[in-house]
Design a protein around this motif. Structure first.
Motif, PDB file in Angstrom:
ATOM      1  N   VAL A 238       0.861  -1.182   0.000  1.00  0.00           N
ATOM      2  CA  VAL A 238       0.000   0.000   0.000  1.00  0.00           C
ATOM      3  C   VAL A 238       0.898   1.232   0.000  1.00  0.00           C
ATOM      4  O   VAL A 238       2.030   1.189   0.477  1.00  0.00           O
ATOM      5  CB  VAL A 238      -0.943   0.011   1.237  1.00  0.00           C
ATOM      6  CG1 VAL A 238      -0.167   0.267   2.533  1.00  0.00           C
ATOM      7  CG2 VAL A 238      -2.084   0.999   1.073  1.00  0.00           C
ATOM      8  N   ARG A 239       0.390   2.316  -0.584  1.00  0.00           N
ATOM      9  CA  ARG A 239       1.199   3.537  -0.641  1.00  0.00           C
ATOM     10  C   ARG A 239       1.249   4.241   0.714  1.00  0.00           C
ATOM     11  O   ARG A 239       0.294   4.190   1.493  1.00  0.00           O
ATOM     12  CB  ARG A 239       0.630   4.505  -1.682  1.00  0.00           C
ATOM     13  CG  ARG A 239       0.784   4.047  -3.115  1.00  0.00           C
ATOM     14  CD  ARG A 239       0.329   5.119  -4.091  1.00  0.00           C
ATOM     15  NE  ARG A 239      -1.095   5.431  -3.921  1.00  0.00           N
ATOM     16  CZ  ARG A 239      -1.720   6.421  -4.559  1.00  0.00           C
ATOM     17  NH1 ARG A 239      -1.033   7.198  -5.395  1.00  0.00           N
ATOM     18  NH2 ARG A 239      -3.007   6.639  -4.367  1.00  0.00           N
ATOM     19  N   GLY A 240       2.374   4.893   0.952  1.00  0.00           N
ATOM     20  CA  GLY A 240       2.527   5.728   2.128  1.00  0.00           C
ATOM     21  C   GLY A 240       2.487   7.185   1.710  1.00  0.00           C
ATOM     22  O   GLY A 240       1.425   7.761   1.484  1.00  0.00           O
ATOM     23  N   ILE A 241       3.673   7.807   1.596  1.00  0.00           N
ATOM     24  CA  ILE A 241       3.775   9.201   1.167  1.00  0.00           C
ATOM     25  C   ILE A 241       3.456   9.311  -0.323  1.00  0.00           C
ATOM     26  O   ILE A 241       3.773   8.416  -1.113  1.00  0.00           O
ATOM     27  CB  ILE A 241       5.199   9.725   1.422  1.00  0.00           C
ATOM     28  CG1 ILE A 241       5.516   9.700   2.924  1.00  0.00           C
ATOM     29  CG2 ILE A 241       5.390  11.134   0.872  1.00  0.00           C
ATOM     30  CD1 ILE A 241       6.982   9.939   3.240  1.00  0.00           C
ATOM     31  N   ILE A 242       2.832  10.433  -0.689  1.00  0.00           N
ATOM     32  CA  ILE A 242       2.710  10.818  -2.095  1.00  0.00           C
ATOM     33  C   ILE A 242       2.945  12.322  -2.183  1.00  0.00           C
ATOM     34  O   ILE A 242       2.886  13.027  -1.174  1.00  0.00           O
ATOM     35  CB  ILE A 242       1.323  10.489  -2.705  1.00  0.00           C
ATOM     36  CG1 ILE A 242       0.206  11.162  -1.903  1.00  0.00           C
ATOM     37  CG2 ILE A 242       1.115   8.989  -2.796  1.00  0.00           C
ATOM     38  CD1 ILE A 242      -1.168  11.053  -2.545  1.00  0.00           C
ATOM     39  N   ASP A 243       3.245  12.819  -3.373  1.00  0.00           N
ATOM     40  CA  ASP A 243       3.298  14.264  -3.564  1.00  0.00           C
ATOM     41  C   ASP A 243       1.886  14.746  -3.827  1.00  0.00           C
ATOM     42  O   ASP A 243       1.208  14.219  -4.727  1.00  0.00           O
ATOM     43  CB  ASP A 243       4.217  14.611  -4.742  1.00  0.00           C
ATOM     44  CG  ASP A 243       5.206  15.709  -4.394  1.00  0.00           C
ATOM     45  OD1 ASP A 243       5.553  15.839  -3.204  1.00  0.00           O
ATOM     46  OD2 ASP A 243       5.650  16.433  -5.312  1.00  0.00           O
ATOM     47  N   PRO A 244       1.395  15.741  -3.067  1.00  0.00           N
ATOM     48  CA  PRO A 244       0.016  16.187  -3.249  1.00  0.00           C
ATOM     49  C   PRO A 244      -0.160  17.034  -4.497  1.00  0.00           C
ATOM     50  O   PRO A 244       0.813  17.556  -5.060  1.00  0.00           O
ATOM     51  CB  PRO A 244      -0.245  17.010  -1.990  1.00  0.00           C
ATOM     52  CG  PRO A 244       1.103  17.545  -1.615  1.00  0.00           C
ATOM     53  CD  PRO A 244       2.079  16.452  -1.978  1.00  0.00           C
ATOM     54  N   GLY A 245      -1.403  17.209  -4.895  1.00  0.00           N
ATOM     55  CA  GLY A 245      -1.728  18.039  -6.042  1.00  0.00           C
ATOM     56  C   GLY A 245      -1.748  19.518  -5.687  1.00  0.00           C
ATOM     57  O   GLY A 245      -1.530  19.908  -4.532  1.00  0.00           O
ATOM     58  N   PRO A 246      -2.028  20.370  -6.671  1.00  0.00           N
ATOM     59  CA  PRO A 246      -1.984  21.828  -6.461  1.00  0.00           C
ATOM     60  C   PRO A 246      -3.040  22.344  -5.494  1.00  0.00           C
ATOM     61  O   PRO A 246      -2.936  23.472  -5.014  1.00  0.00           O
ATOM     62  CB  PRO A 246      -2.208  22.388  -7.873  1.00  0.00           C
ATOM     63  CG  PRO A 246      -2.883  21.287  -8.629  1.00  0.00           C
ATOM     64  CD  PRO A 246      -2.345  20.016  -8.066  1.00  0.00           C
ATOM     65  N   GLU A 247      -4.052  21.524  -5.208  1.00  0.00           N
ATOM     66  CA  GLU A 247      -5.086  21.949  -4.264  1.00  0.00           C
ATOM     67  C   GLU A 247      -4.608  21.918  -2.817  1.00  0.00           C
ATOM     68  O   GLU A 247      -5.268  22.442  -1.912  1.00  0.00           O
ATOM     69  CB  GLU A 247      -6.330  21.059  -4.411  1.00  0.00           C
ATOM     70  CG  GLU A 247      -6.190  19.634  -3.895  1.00  0.00           C
ATOM     71  CD  GLU A 247      -5.449  18.687  -4.846  1.00  0.00           C
ATOM     72  OE1 GLU A 247      -5.317  17.497  -4.487  1.00  0.00           O
ATOM     73  OE2 GLU A 247      -5.030  19.147  -5.926  1.00  0.00           O
ATOM     74  N   VAL A 248      -3.442  21.299  -2.585  1.00  0.00           N
ATOM     75  CA  VAL A 248      -2.882  21.182  -1.243  1.00  0.00           C
ATOM     76  C   VAL A 248      -1.728  22.175  -1.093  1.00  0.00           C
ATOM     77  O   VAL A 248      -0.978  22.419  -2.033  1.00  0.00           O
ATOM     78  CB  VAL A 248      -2.378  19.728  -0.988  1.00  0.00           C
ATOM     79  CG1 VAL A 248      -1.698  19.618   0.365  1.00  0.00           C
ATOM     80  CG2 VAL A 248      -3.538  18.749  -1.093  1.00  0.00           C
TER      81      VAL A 248
END
Length: 360
Positions: A135-145
């Motif tokens: 399962v994924r842990g960290i991700i890079d968020p989108g521009p809305e964050v």
């Protein structure tokens, strides 16, 4: 369900070549501390597990090494809020170990689970390990964050380089540039290389200087390095030191893949304990969602647990999807740099979709 978890016993790896490839050093684990659940690290906040209770003895024990940095956050929060216990899991911290011994500790059974970027898993498996992301842990968020949750920022010292305002400007500087990095074949070299490729800067200008992020601030301020590449807990420190931000992981154009990590087990553990893996995934997903929704509390509790200020957090995946296309740029770069043979691996070789159906 697989066999009830027992306390793992050290097993000496039999293949010296594998030890060399995954970077272990000779000798036993160093700095081992008392075995604790994460919430026992900070009594008085959240839920404090009672390791001697009859109820806890019926929980499935899953082991990982002790973390004393910002990576502790999702493990700690998931435990403190009781999400592991709700799923019948007792997460046990087995003690601190050196970075080059962490993957070997999973392989030989001292620990059961950890998290890592795709390139770390690929390099380990190229050396003979059989690690599988579930399962994924960290991700890079989108521009809305808010951008403060992006996986990495890059800084220069404006006193040393007054004319450098972007990564592209580094091309004007003659000779090699010293970049801080925690260790190679992780996110720092992957994302820095991706930025250099995007802006057409020769990668042979990069000279890696190994150090923790916390030292990168002082090294950049003193002119010992040219570029400081750091993670969220150290953005404020760089800003307060007067350093100038010149790029972030969002500039790579890789989207969520720029920060992606996976919680992983050995394939053997998964085959023997599939129900324990399902329970772990369901719990950690709840914890990660809470971290995203309560960043200030997450930073505060993590700071109290590790004993140093935490001024920022990573951003975490809230669903159970594993997106193979997020692995592809990490794999391609390793092949291009001849770290692993071209065509030896596919994204599907280091992950499983087996548990996605349990994540809704």
């Amino acid at each position: 369900m697989g066999e009830k978890r027992r306390k793992a016993k050290p097993i000496v790896l039999g293949f010296i070549s594998l030890l060399i490839v995954v970077g272990t050093s000779i000798g036993a684990h160093k700095g081992r501390t008392q075995v604790l659940t994460p919430s026992q690290m900070m009594p008085g906040i959240g839920i404090k597990a009672n390791s001697s209770s009859e109820e806890d003895e019926n929980l499935i024990e899953i082991r990982t090494w002790t973390r004393k940095d910002c990576s502790l956050a999702p493990w700690l929060i998931t435990d403190m809020l009781g999400y592991f216990k709700e799923e019948g899991i007792k997460l046990v911290f087995t003690g601190e170990i050196q970075a080059n011994q962490q993957i070997p500790s999973i392989i030989n059974g001292d620990n059961d689970v950890a998290s890592a970027h795709p390139n770390t898993l690929l390099v380990a498996n190229n050396g003979g390990a059989d690690l599988v992301g579930v399962v994924r842990g960290i991700i890079d968020p989108g521009p809305e964050v808010d951008e403060k949750f992006l996986h990495m920022w890059w800084y220069v010292n404006p006193k040393k380089y007054p004319d450098v305002h972007t990564i592209k400007d580094l091309e004007k500087i003659p000779g090699k540039l010293k970049f801080s990095i925690i260790t190679t074949n992780t996110c720092t070299d992957f994302l820095t290389n991706a930025l250099f490729d995007k802006y057409g800067i020769p990668k042979d200008k990069i000279e890696w200087v190994t150090m923790p992020d916390i030292q990168a601030i002082q090294a950049l301020k003193q002119g010992l390095t040219d570029v400081g590449a750091v993670h969220p807990p150290f953005y404020k420190g760089m800003d307060d030191a007067g350093m100038r931000k010149i790029a972030d992981s969002g500039d790579t154009g890789l989207g969520s893949a720029a920060g992606v990590t996976y919680y992983y087990f050995t394939r053997s553990f998964i085959e023997k304990n599939p129900d324990a893996v399902v329970r772990f995934i369901r719990a950690i997903k709840k914890g990660q969602k809470w971290c995203n929704e309560h960043p200030e509390e997450t930073a505060q509790w993590t700071s109290k647990a590790i004993g140093v200020p935490v001024t920022g957090n990573h951003y975490y995946a809230e669903d159970g999807k594993i997106i193979e296309s997020e692995i592809e740029p990490w794999l391609k770069q390793l092949e291009e740099n001849k770290v692993i043979p071209e065509g030896k691996f596919k994204p599907s070789d280091i992950i499983t979709h087996e548990f996605e159906k349990y994540c809704d």
